[in-house]
Design a protein around this motif. Structure first.
Motif, PDB file in Angstrom:
ATOM      1  N   GLY A 113       0.795  -1.226   0.000  1.00  0.00           N
ATOM      2  CA  GLY A 113       0.000   0.000   0.000  1.00  0.00           C
ATOM      3  C   GLY A 113       0.822   1.267   0.000  1.00  0.00           C
ATOM      4  O   GLY A 113       0.312   2.342   0.313  1.00  0.00           O
ATOM      5  N   GLN A 130       1.261   4.008  -4.223  1.00  0.00           N
ATOM      6  CA  GLN A 130      -0.005   3.291  -4.105  1.00  0.00           C
ATOM      7  C   GLN A 130      -0.792   3.502  -5.390  1.00  0.00           C
ATOM      8  O   GLN A 130      -0.902   4.621  -5.898  1.00  0.00           O
ATOM      9  CB  GLN A 130      -0.810   3.774  -2.899  1.00  0.00           C
ATOM     10  CG  GLN A 130      -2.008   2.893  -2.608  1.00  0.00           C
ATOM     11  CD  GLN A 130      -2.615   3.179  -1.238  1.00  0.00           C
ATOM     12  OE1 GLN A 130      -2.229   4.125  -0.564  1.00  0.00           O
ATOM     13  NE2 GLN A 130      -3.566   2.386  -0.831  1.00  0.00           N
ATOM     14  N   TYR A 148     -10.934   7.955  -4.210  1.00  0.00           N
ATOM     15  CA  TYR A 148     -10.499   8.190  -2.843  1.00  0.00           C
ATOM     16  C   TYR A 148     -11.078   9.486  -2.281  1.00  0.00           C
ATOM     17  O   TYR A 148     -11.250  10.473  -3.010  1.00  0.00           O
ATOM     18  CB  TYR A 148      -8.975   8.330  -2.770  1.00  0.00           C
ATOM     19  CG  TYR A 148      -8.188   7.057  -2.899  1.00  0.00           C
ATOM     20  CD1 TYR A 148      -7.975   6.223  -1.811  1.00  0.00           C
ATOM     21  CD2 TYR A 148      -7.620   6.698  -4.123  1.00  0.00           C
ATOM     22  CE1 TYR A 148      -7.224   5.068  -1.928  1.00  0.00           C
ATOM     23  CE2 TYR A 148      -6.870   5.542  -4.256  1.00  0.00           C
ATOM     24  CZ  TYR A 148      -6.673   4.734  -3.149  1.00  0.00           C
ATOM     25  OH  TYR A 148      -5.928   3.583  -3.274  1.00  0.00           O
ATOM     26  N   ASP A 171      -8.209   3.287   5.427  1.00  0.00           N
ATOM     27  CA  ASP A 171      -7.864   3.786   4.101  1.00  0.00           C
ATOM     28  C   ASP A 171      -9.032   4.600   3.527  1.00  0.00           C
ATOM     29  O   ASP A 171     -10.198   4.202   3.674  1.00  0.00           O
ATOM     30  CB  ASP A 171      -7.568   2.595   3.193  1.00  0.00           C
ATOM     31  CG  ASP A 171      -7.103   3.011   1.820  1.00  0.00           C
ATOM     32  OD1 ASP A 171      -5.888   3.143   1.635  1.00  0.00           O
ATOM     33  OD2 ASP A 171      -7.956   3.195   0.930  1.00  0.00           O
ATOM     34  N   MET A 205      -4.215   7.539   8.944  1.00  0.00           N
ATOM     35  CA  MET A 205      -4.432   6.316   8.190  1.00  0.00           C
ATOM     36  C   MET A 205      -3.119   5.591   7.916  1.00  0.00           C
ATOM     37  O   MET A 205      -2.846   5.124   6.818  1.00  0.00           O
ATOM     38  CB  MET A 205      -5.187   6.607   6.896  1.00  0.00           C
ATOM     39  CG  MET A 205      -6.533   7.264   7.155  1.00  0.00           C
ATOM     40  SD  MET A 205      -7.427   7.698   5.665  1.00  0.00           S
ATOM     41  CE  MET A 205      -8.783   8.656   6.357  1.00  0.00           C
TER      42      MET A 205
END
Length: 617
Positions: free
Chosen positions: A149, A221, A322, A363, A578
């Motif tokens: 990640g 990522q 995201y 996340d 996170m």
């Protein structure tokens, strides 16, 4: 025969596994932290078990509690999803020791590939010795041996940056994975990230299900992925698939896994093997017409694969949506997701639904949107169009960046590499908001507040409303007349509380409007309504540094106290959000006049972190 599956995970992947289980007639069990008590994956499962005690960010790492939950709920199998426990051989053994079926590779295979350094050794590759890195070796990549990640990674371009990068990567890796081991390898500036999906059964058959390109990345990522990887020569494609099969056979692999490479100058460089399902697995599913989760379950039950995999068809592209601000150093965003609506014709994999809260503990991925078409060009166009028409009301997202990335000439011509955002981020995040959006917002808001539309019998001063859009303040002026609202240069065709139709230069356009509190969304453009009389107390002193995200102050620069001199760009403190650390730097050269936070403090978005008084005129 598996009859009930517990998914040792949360969010999108738990929901996705449950979807396949429901189709196969398998009962489902969810686990959840207190923060996820009402999350979508808990609501769609047949039963759900609370994992007690641990902090939300650590809950899904408590393997003992998860195994206990599986036994208590009567599950006979455990699927790990990705992240959390998915590559923990100890957890896999605990599941097996409890008499449950493990829907994943053998613990020994996970162990062999869990450390990137051991995986490279299996493939005959030695990392660089950190103590003997020279100028000739630069640039290099400091990388966590465990996990993924993008956490625990740092690019180093100068020798004096190596030691600080090693320390920072160790700290981030230890926080994210419970393992602070890092190593150093050459950093390929213009490589492409290409991977191969493998699927292996217990009877010795290994499939290499084509390639995927995952070169568009931020902070190492992945952001956009596609299958098959475009532009590979037949020889290189064959080499990649052969190397992937070799890696799987080297550890007697069983189940779904991914072998990752960097491709530069026509040469493949092995990176690692991920012993789990990948986030981007849907593009392979779309191209091969497979359900990889169903295949994982069949393999766990002992079923054999066919001698050869199915044939590939067409092209698929996936974008990760995201809650983050790409223009603000990719900072994660939080808040209520008021609405998520994706047009028909594309696949949506998500763990969120309208009204869910995007929190600080996990996340910030909201969803994955996947398009499949006969050709790459058609798939890319289809995905860009679907994202552009997606209604997403809530925290700031990367949606506009995704659309622009998909339409960028470097991407459409398949000339992208892992440095794409290093080169193009500034241009891709330039504000391009619709200039008519503030007027549409004002008209819809005015209609919603008065059933008479605000019309008066006598002439009056124009209505004035102010909005912030793309960081700029916009003032809107219009009048209410007997015939309806009037604005200079614009013909108002229709107004109601949720839709406005405007005409300029003979072109008629419709604007969909939604409002939640002081935030307004107009055809995807987000605006903030400003009060008529701003509160002067809300103004911050010049040089104020505000928290760009919720998180924890994990470090303050050594020796930094009120009265310290600082230089522009010098790091003052670090926030962890996170599981990733974000550096907060001085905005100017001057003196630190206020430092109201301490290490360990939890802060929200907008919290005052420091004030720097500039010494420059």
């Amino acid at each position: 025969m598996i009859t009930s599956v517990l998914v040792a995970n949360r969010g999108e992947i738990a929901h996705r596994v449950f979807r396949t289980c429901a189709r196969l007639g398998i009962r489902t069990v969810a686990v959840h932290s207190d923060a996820d008590a009402h999350a979508l994956h808990t609501r769609v499962a047949d039963s759900a078990v609370r994992l007690p005690g641990a902090a939300p960010a650590e809950t899904y790492l408590r393997g003992d509690l998860i195994v206990k939950a599986a036994v208590a709920a009567g599950a006979d199998a455990v699927h790990p999803g990705y992240g959390f426990q998915s590559e923990n051989p100890g957890f896999a053994r605990a599941v097996l020791d409890a008499g449950l079926v493990w829907i994943g590779p053998p613990p020994e295979a996970i162990e062999a590939m869990a450390s990137k350094t051991r995986a490279k050794a299996l493939m005959g590759i030695a990392p660089l010795d950190a103590e003997h890195v020279t100028e000739a070796d630069l640039p290099v990549l400091v990388k966590a041996a465990a996990g993924g990640g993008g956490r625990g990674m740092r690019v180093v371009r100068r020798l004096d940056e190596l030691e600080p990068a090693l320390r920072a990567a160790r700290a981030e890796a230890a926080s994210a994975f419970g393992d602070g081991e890092v190593f150093v390898e050459p950093y390929l500036e213009h490589g492409r990230h290409v991977e191969v999906q493998v699927l292996a059964d217990t009877h010795g058959t290994v499939w290499a299900l084509g390639t995927r390109d995952c070169s568009l990345q931020r902070r190492h990522q992945k952001v956009i992925e596609e299958a098959p990887a475009p532009g590979l020569t037949p020889a290189l494609d064959e080499e990649l698939r052969a190397l992937a099969v070799r890696a799987a056979r080297a550890v007697d692999y069983v189940g779904a896994g991914t072998v990752e490479f960097l491709v530069a100058d026509g040469t493949a460089h092995f990176l690692e093997m991920n012993t789990r399902l990948q986030v981007e697995h849907p593009v392979t599913e779309e191209v091969f017409g497979l359900d990889l989760v169903a295949e994982q379950i069949r393999i766990a039950e002992g079923a054999p694969l066919a001698a050869e995999p199915p044939s590939a068809r067409g092209h698929a592209v996936e974008a990760r949506l995201y809650a983050e601000d790409p223009a603000g150093d990719w900072s994660p965003q939080t808040g209520t997701l008021h609405r998520l609506a994706v047009p028909d014709g594309v696949r949506l994999d998500t763990g969120c639904t309208d009204g869910d809260e995007i929190g600080v503990h996990y996340d910030p991925m909201i969803a994955k949107v996947i398009a499949h078409a006969p050709t790459r060009a058609e798939a890319v166009r289809k995905l860009a169009g679907a994202l552009e028409r997606t209604a997403i009301h809530g925290p700031v997202t990367n949606r506009d960046l995704l659309v622009r990335s998909l339409r960028h000439e470097e991407f459409t011509s398949a000339r992208m590499d892992t440095g794409f955002y290093d080169r193009h981020l500034a241009a891709l995040t330039q504000p391009a908001a619709d200039p008519l959006a503030p007027l549409a917002a004002a008209l819809a808001d005015s209609h919603g507040r008065s059933r008479f539309g605000g019309w008066r019998n006598l002439p009056s001063q124009p209505q004035v409303k102010r909005y912030v859009m793309a960081g700029q303040e916009h003032e809107v002026r219009y009048r209410h007349t007997r015939g309806g609202p009037v604005a200079d240069g614009v013909q108002v065709i229709h107004v109601d509380a949720s839709a406005v139709v405007l005409e300029t230069d003979g072109v008629r356009r419709r604007f969909e409007v939604a409002r939640h509190g002081d935030r307004v969304w107009v055809n995807g453009t987000a605006l903030t309504a400003l009060p008529r009389f701003p509160d002067p107390a809300a103004q911050q002193a010049p040089g104020s540094l505000l928290a760009p995200m919720p998180g924890t102050v994990v470090k303050i620069a050594d020796g930094l106290v009120t009265g310290s001199g600082v230089r522009a760009g010098e790091p003052l403190l670090w926030l962890e959000a996170m599981k990733m650390q974000h550096r907060i730097s001085a905005p100017a050269t001057g003196v630190l006049v206020d430092l109201p936070v301490a290490e360990g403090d939890q802060v929200e978005v907008g919290t005052l972190l420091a004030v720097v008084e500039s010494s420059q005129p």
